[in-house]
Design a protein around this motif. Structure first.
Motif, PDB file in Angstrom:
ATOM      1  N   UNK A 149      79.908  -8.304  45.139  1.00 12.65           N
ATOM      2  CA  UNK A 149      80.569  -9.318  44.327  1.00 12.65           C
ATOM      3  C   UNK A 149      80.324  -8.970  42.861  1.00 12.65           C
TER       4      UNK A 149
ATOM      5  N   UNK B   8      69.967 -11.844  36.843  1.00 12.16           N
ATOM      6  CA  UNK B   8      69.646 -12.677  38.005  1.00 12.16           C
ATOM      7  C   UNK B   8      70.621 -12.420  39.142  1.00 12.16           C
TER       8      UNK B   8
ATOM      9  N   UNK C 237      74.478  -9.304  43.706  1.00 12.08           N
ATOM     10  CA  UNK C 237      75.792  -9.094  43.092  1.00 12.08           C
ATOM     11  C   UNK C 237      75.663  -7.904  42.151  1.00 12.08           C
TER      12      UNK C 237
ATOM     13  N   UNK D 200      70.501 -19.465  48.489  1.00 16.78           N
ATOM     14  CA  UNK D 200      69.062 -19.298  48.272  1.00 16.78           C
ATOM     15  C   UNK D 200      68.449 -20.581  47.720  1.00 16.78           C
TER      16      UNK D 200
ATOM     17  N   UNK E 126      74.534 -18.013  41.342  1.00 16.87           N
ATOM     18  CA  UNK E 126      75.940 -17.586  41.306  1.00 16.87           C
ATOM     19  C   UNK E 126      76.177 -16.487  42.331  1.00 16.87           C
ATOM     20  N   UNK E 127      75.179 -15.613  42.480  1.00 18.74           N
ATOM     21  CA  UNK E 127      75.329 -14.501  43.417  1.00 18.74           C
ATOM     22  C   UNK E 127      75.149 -14.975  44.856  1.00 18.74           C
ATOM     23  N   UNK E 128      74.222 -15.871  45.064  1.00 16.72           N
ATOM     24  CA  UNK E 128      73.945 -16.339  46.423  1.00 16.72           C
ATOM     25  C   UNK E 128      73.524 -17.803  46.408  1.00 16.72           C
TER      26      UNK E 128
ATOM     27  N   UNK F  20      71.977 -17.165  37.485  1.00 21.83           N
ATOM     28  CA  UNK F  20      72.621 -15.945  37.983  1.00 21.83           C
ATOM     29  C   UNK F  20      72.350 -15.725  39.461  1.00 21.83           C
ATOM     30  N   UNK F  21      71.123 -16.002  39.863  1.00 16.63           N
ATOM     31  CA  UNK F  21      70.767 -15.859  41.274  1.00 16.63           C
ATOM     32  C   UNK F  21      71.620 -16.786  42.134  1.00 16.63           C
TER      33      UNK F  21
ATOM     34  N   UNK G 217      74.767 -12.313  52.651  1.00 19.91           N
ATOM     35  CA  UNK G 217      74.491 -13.029  53.906  1.00 19.91           C
ATOM     36  C   UNK G 217      72.987 -13.217  54.061  1.00 19.91           C
ATOM     37  N   UNK G 218      72.626 -14.383  54.398  1.00 21.60           N
ATOM     38  CA  UNK G 218      71.210 -14.631  54.645  1.00 21.60           C
ATOM     39  C   UNK G 218      70.957 -14.585  56.143  1.00 21.60           C
ATOM     40  N   UNK G 219      70.026 -13.739  56.517  1.00 21.50           N
ATOM     41  CA  UNK G 219      69.693 -13.644  57.928  1.00 21.50           C
ATOM     42  C   UNK G 219      68.627 -14.683  58.220  1.00 21.50           C
TER      43      UNK G 219
ATOM     44  N   UNK H  64      60.487 -18.092  54.070  1.00 23.96           N
ATOM     45  CA  UNK H  64      60.013 -17.247  52.968  1.00 23.96           C
ATOM     46  C   UNK H  64      61.140 -16.392  52.388  1.00 23.96           C
ATOM     47  N   UNK H  65      61.960 -15.820  53.309  1.00 31.50           N
ATOM     48  CA  UNK H  65      62.991 -14.878  52.842  1.00 31.50           C
ATOM     49  C   UNK H  65      64.100 -15.581  52.058  1.00 31.50           C
ATOM     50  N   UNK H  66      64.170 -16.887  52.256  1.00 28.30           N
ATOM     51  CA  UNK H  66      65.270 -17.620  51.632  1.00 28.30           C
ATOM     52  C   UNK H  66      64.854 -18.324  50.352  1.00 28.30           C
TER      53      UNK H  66
ATOM     54  N   UNK I  29      63.103 -18.372  46.542  1.00 31.57           N
ATOM     55  CA  UNK I  29      62.874 -17.522  45.366  1.00 31.57           C
ATOM     56  C   UNK I  29      62.190 -18.332  44.279  1.00 31.57           C
TER      57      UNK I  29
ATOM     58  N   UNK J 110      71.488 -14.174  33.109  1.00 32.78           N
ATOM     59  CA  UNK J 110      72.144 -14.608  34.339  1.00 32.78           C
ATOM     60  C   UNK J 110      72.778 -13.405  35.048  1.00 32.78           C
TER      61      UNK J 110
ATOM     62  N   UNK K   7      60.127  -9.805  51.414  1.00 32.48           N
ATOM     63  CA  UNK K   7      59.742 -10.684  50.312  1.00 32.48           C
ATOM     64  C   UNK K   7      58.803  -9.918  49.379  1.00 32.48           C
ATOM     65  N   UNK K   8      59.105  -9.950  48.097  1.00 31.71           N
ATOM     66  CA  UNK K   8      58.281  -9.249  47.126  1.00 31.71           C
ATOM     67  C   UNK K   8      58.460  -9.904  45.768  1.00 31.71           C
TER      68      UNK K   8
ATOM     69  N   UNK L  44      60.283 -14.504  47.831  1.00 33.95           N
ATOM     70  CA  UNK L  44      60.809 -13.651  46.765  1.00 33.95           C
ATOM     71  C   UNK L  44      60.387 -14.249  45.434  1.00 33.95           C
TER      72      UNK L  44
END
Ligand code: SF4
Lengths: 625, 342
Positions: A270, A313, A319, B92, B87-89, B84-85, B1-3, B47-49, B51, A310, A472-473, B69
């Motif tokens: 995207x 981010x 994206x 989350x 906007x992308x996903x 921004x995060x 896509x979030x698994x 955890x993976x979802x 941030x 942004x 996760x990091x 994250x």
């Protein structure tokens, strides 16, 4: 193809038309006179007549500067012809001046013997005084070196539109269409695209559409009915030899937007475009905002810094984040770009350069942000820098920026300028299906994952996006341990990471096609090296020099950082290197320091593009020395 | 896509990292970290979802200690990165962790705009009324007269009230708690998480090194009951050791006053009932200051409207309905084209 317009119902009377190879026309008027619309309509019609062309829109920073003032003059220049056209033209053949101020400002650009078309109805005492004329130039001898066509365009426009019930003000607004109609006749252009455009533009105001079309036709008819004064004739310009295929006209802002969309789509990403309004970069934001159906998200941030942050981010979350601005805005983004370098995230930063420093001249072009792009951040913070050479070149350069940013996990600064962004040229539309582009692979495998574990070949770290289980990091702007990615203040590690970041950018050069010579031999007496929008004038200058038997070659750089691997060797093959730039010598310095060669600069910072003869003259001087 | 990973209930410990926590011993941040790990376990966060995004400052170290994250960004700009995060996903779950200097001084502009845009995220502002990481200068929330290395004569400026500012910026969720309130804080964090839109939470946090006990005028154990009012939607605004003090509108004035039930004919029915959808009331609660009034804690204001991402989603759907499709070749051929024959 006939060069006489096919819209006319009656047969063209015996108008003598003079055959020309090419012509330069400049439309000039008040900012409110619609000169940019007029110019772009003429561009469209000229492209459809199969001429090659290049344009130069030049407008004031004020949206509606006080009417009739010299600083409010807006102009649009087009060079078109049957030959290859690469610049908007050194000298103007025909100047259309809608008022005294336009005549005053633009006259110096007209060649001796050139043609002036003026609206004499606008040459009254008040407007003459505003423009700073002591006497009416239409009445004294000051225009003796030119041919002058005076029409009372205002009156003739009012007459043409009198049946449509417009106010005096609305009616006078149709003046530019009257003028366009006349210039169409002069060059045998077809009016149909403009008629269609007017119908579309004023779809909700059919009276305005009709009035504008009537004005257009009236201007055209003036030439057609031979009511024209003293031996005037129209011109014929043959079709250019153009490669077959489907064409359109394109501005740099459009080509850049579409390149970003195509690049990210092919990468499977995207596009998230985050920007803050600034002249002359806003056109990108406007174009992309209309492309949501192509999964483009645009975000008008609260400031330049937020726009950069942004975008970063968005890249962090998977994206491709793109931010765009002009020099002063890029300065504000610098800290955020540093974070993207440290966190090793893809990012594209588009800089539509303008004249500076500080606010400078927002609507005037310059190439003075090269050092800002390459070096303008705290600490050792390398990234990739690309530059587009022409409006259509923006398309390919944008795709290249997407490739480098995602493959090397790095910010890429893409340099364009106000001139490229606004100017239009015909473009052989590429077939997207034939563009080969790798899809981006996110890291998904938790086995052995470490956020800063580098690809041994590219040194890029994996792109591991939130939402992926097991990866996760935490990342940030603090220095990271080379092996674990955890925060580290270890001295040896910092040295190693700094070198790794620099080496990663250097390795991009291994991945580039070797630098080629645009025109001329690969070795010889003089290499003229350029970058960005100086492509046209340099290329024409070299071609002129070579025609006259001079040994000169043109090298034009798309990749400015890292520089192409073979550039040093290539330049070593020439006795002299000349670097024309619209700044005071930024690429010159870069080349001198990088290759230890005595490159000479040619500098112009007037807000105007180079003229071909300026480069030719500098080249001759170089060759004679 | 979030698994989505298999749902096994995670414990607070599962949200802790192996990183050594580097706050000063006794810093209020430890308690907030604990409350946060508890909260995530309680709400069944993945955890993976999740941030955590931070700027710069002591509080900004927070992401390193969460096994989710995390993105430790630059000073004051965390809300912009977080935007921004999202906007992308938009899927989350984003928590912004900030401090008073980070959010109100260098990042004041971004704070205002994330709140008015109503991006769906939680924004926690740890307020310790001081710059900790840079060694103790006064901050935008420091009370006038604060002596610090940069204000040896005492600070001259008036402090900003974070929750009042958030309301003024158009925040739709504004809450307040204290680091040491280990029951109250997780409940506030859960409410913040459940809210669609930007949830602004001010957490009074004790900086033991540079500003110890700056909140003792209402958090000190002996006085807290009389100096803090815990607001709850639909419940009367009652406080005090004996639960006999309350807030009411001052007769004839648009102002709050404290009264004692059973004195001067005041009964429980005279006490104002908290309505968290009432912005004017929230403003008055936010404006209460020591020593004349108690400090309001809890959800001062919650009145959801569609989030920024909801708006973006609507535009996407609209654009796709009216657009010409995803054919890139069509995109390049929009408008006038012409063909030159070979
Ligand atoms: S300086 Fe203050 S806020 Fe920072 S870690 Fe130490 S105690 Fe906590």
């Amino acid at each position: 193809m006939s060069t006489v317009t096919s819209v006319a119902q009656r047969p063209t009377p015996t108008v003598r038309r003079q055959e020309l190879g090419s012509a330069v026309v400049r439309f000039a008027g008040d900012s409110g006179d619609g000169m940019q619309f007029t110019g772009s309509q003429f561009t469209q019609a000229t492209a459809l007549a199969h001429n090659d062309l290049a344009t130069f829109p030049d407008f004031p920073a004020e949206i509606r500067a006080p009417a009739g003032t010299t600083f409010g003059v807006s102009s649009f220049q087009i060079n078109f012809g049957a030959d290859v056209i690469k610049t908007s033209g050194d000298a103007v053949d025909m100047l259309v001046a809608m008022n005294p101020a336009a005549l005053k400002v633009e006259l110096p650009a007209l060649r001796n013997g050139g043609l002036i078309v003026v609206d004499k109805g606008s040459f009254n005492e008040r407007s003459l005084r505003k423009a700073g004329f002591k006497s009416n130039p239409l009445g004294d001898s000051s225009l003796d070196a030119y041919r002058v066509l005076e029409f009372d365009i205002s009156a003739m426009t009012l007459e043409a539109v009198k049946d449509f019930g417009l106010s005096q003000k609305e009616a006078l607004r149709c003046k530019n269409m009257w003028t366009l109609g006349f210039v169409y006749w002069m060059y045998g252009r077809n009016r149909q695209t403009t008629v269609d455009w007017l119908n579309q533009k004023f779809a909700r105001h059919p009276q305005l559409a009709k009035a504008n079309i009537a004005a257009l036709n009236a201007g055209h008819a003036l030439g057609e009915t031979a009511e024209i004064p003293h031996g005037l004739h129209g011109f014929t310009i043959g079709e250019a030899k153009i490669a077959p295929g489907e064409y359109r006209t394109v501005t740099g802002a459009e080509a850049l937007s579409w390149g970003l969309v195509v690049g990210t789509k092919l990468a499977g990403l995207q596009l998230t475009f985050c920007s803050y309004p600034i002249t002359p970069a806003s056109a990108l934001l406007h174009t992309l905002s209309n492309l949501m159906e192509y999964d483009v998200v645009t975000f008008q941030a609260e400031d330049e810094i937020a726009a950069a942050c942004s975008a970063i981010g968005a890249s962090y979350a998977g994206s491709l984040g793109v931010t765009s601005s002009s020099g002063p805005g890029i300065a504000l983004k610098a800290e955020a770009i540093g974070l993207a370098i440290s966190a090793e995230l893809p990012l594209i930063v588009v800089n539509s350069q303008r004249a500076g420093p500080s606010t400078g001249m927002p609507t005037k072009t310059e190439q003075s942000d090269l050092h800002q792009a390459v070096f303008g951040r705290n600490a050792d913070s390398p990234l990739a820098v690309l530059a587009a050479r022409s409006p259509s070149d923006c398309f390919e350069v944008a795709i290249e920026a997407v490739r480098i940013a995602t493959k090397y996990m790095t910010p890429v600064i893409l340099l364009t300028d106000g001139y490229i962004g606004n100017a239009a040229e015909p473009w052989l539309i590429p077939d997207v299906d034939s563009i080969r582009f790798p899809r981006v692979q996110f890291r998904t495998d938790p086995a052995g994952f470490q956020p800063f574990l580098r690809d041994p070949k590219t040194l890029a770290r994996p792109w591991a996006v939130p939402g992926t289980p097991g990866l996760e990091h935490r990342i940030g702007g603090l220095e990271k341990d080379y092996d674990t990615g955890h925060i580290s203040y270890d001295p040896i590690n910092h040295q190693r990471m700094t070198e790794a970041r620099a080496e990663k950018i250097r390795r991009i050069a291994d991945d580039l096609p070797p630098q080629t010579v645009e025109d001329g031999a690969e070795k010889g007496r003089l290499a003229i090296v350029g970058w960005g929008s100086t492509y046209g004038p340099i290329n024409r200058a070299v071609s002129e020099l070579r025609k006259k038997g001079q040994d000169a070659s043109h090298i034009h750089l798309r990749h400015l950082w890292p520089l192409p691997k073979n550039l040093g060797e290539l330049l070593a093959g020439f006795d002299k290197v000349l670097v024309p730039e619209l700044n005071t010598g930024q690429l010159t310095t870069l080349i001198r320091s990088r290759y230890l060669i005595d490159a000479q600069g040619l500098h112009k910072v007037s807000g105007q593009p180079f003229k071909i003869n300026e480069i030719e003259a500098a080249a001759r001087e170089c060759l004679e020395k | 896509m979030n698994v989505v990973s298999p749902i096994t209930k995670l414990t607070p410990k599962d949200f802790a990292t192996d990183q050594e926590v580097r706050w000063c011993p006794g810093c209020g941040d430890y308690a907030i970290l604990k409350a946060m790990q508890r909260t995530l376990a309680d709400i069944g966060a993945r955890r993976e979802n999740t941030v955590f995004v931070s700027g710069i400052g002591c509080a900004a170290r927070f992401p390193y200690y969460m096994a989710t994250y995390g993105f430790h960004t630059i000073h004051g700009r965390a809300p912009a990165f977080a935007t921004g995060i999202k906007l992308a996903n938009p899927g989350l779950d984003v928590w912004v962790v900030s401090g008073d200097g980070d959010a109100l001084s260098i990042g004041g502009n971004h704070l205002m705009h994330v709140l008015r845009r109503n991006v769906n995220l939680q924004l926690l502002m740890f307020n310790n009324e001081i710059y900790g990481l840079t060694k103790g200068q006064y901050s935008p929330t420091s009370r006038a007269g604060t002596r610090s290395p940069s204000t040896p004569w005492g600070s001259i400026e008036n402090p900003v009230c974070a929750v009042a500012l958030a309301l003024g910026a158009g925040a739709r969720f504004v809450a307040r708690s204290v680091d040491s309130l280990q029951k109250h804080l997780p409940e506030v964090l859960k409410r913040a998480h459940a809210h669609n839109g930007t949830s602004f939470v001010e957490i009074f946090q004790n900086c033991i090194v540079f500003n110890n006990d700056v909140f003792a005028d209402f958090t000190a154990r002996e006085i807290a009951d009389d100096a803090e009012v815990f607001v709850e939607h639909g419940k009367p605004l009652i406080f005090g050791k004996n639960k006999n003090r309350g807030l009411r509108i001052k007769p004839g004035k648009l102002a709050l006053e404290t009264v004692t039930i059973g004195e001067n004919g005041v009964t429980e029915t005279d006490i104002l009932v908290h309505d968290e959808t009432n912005r004017a009331l929230a403003g008055m609660l936010a404006g209460m200051e020591r020593p004349t009034m108690p400090i309001a804690l809890g959800v001062l204001y919650c009145d959801p409207t569609p989030s920024y991402e909801d708006g973006v989603k609507d535009h996407f759907e609209e654009a796709k309905k009216h657009g010409t499709g995803k054919d890139l070749n069509k995109l390049l051929r929009r408008g006038h084209t012409w063909t030159v024959a070979g």
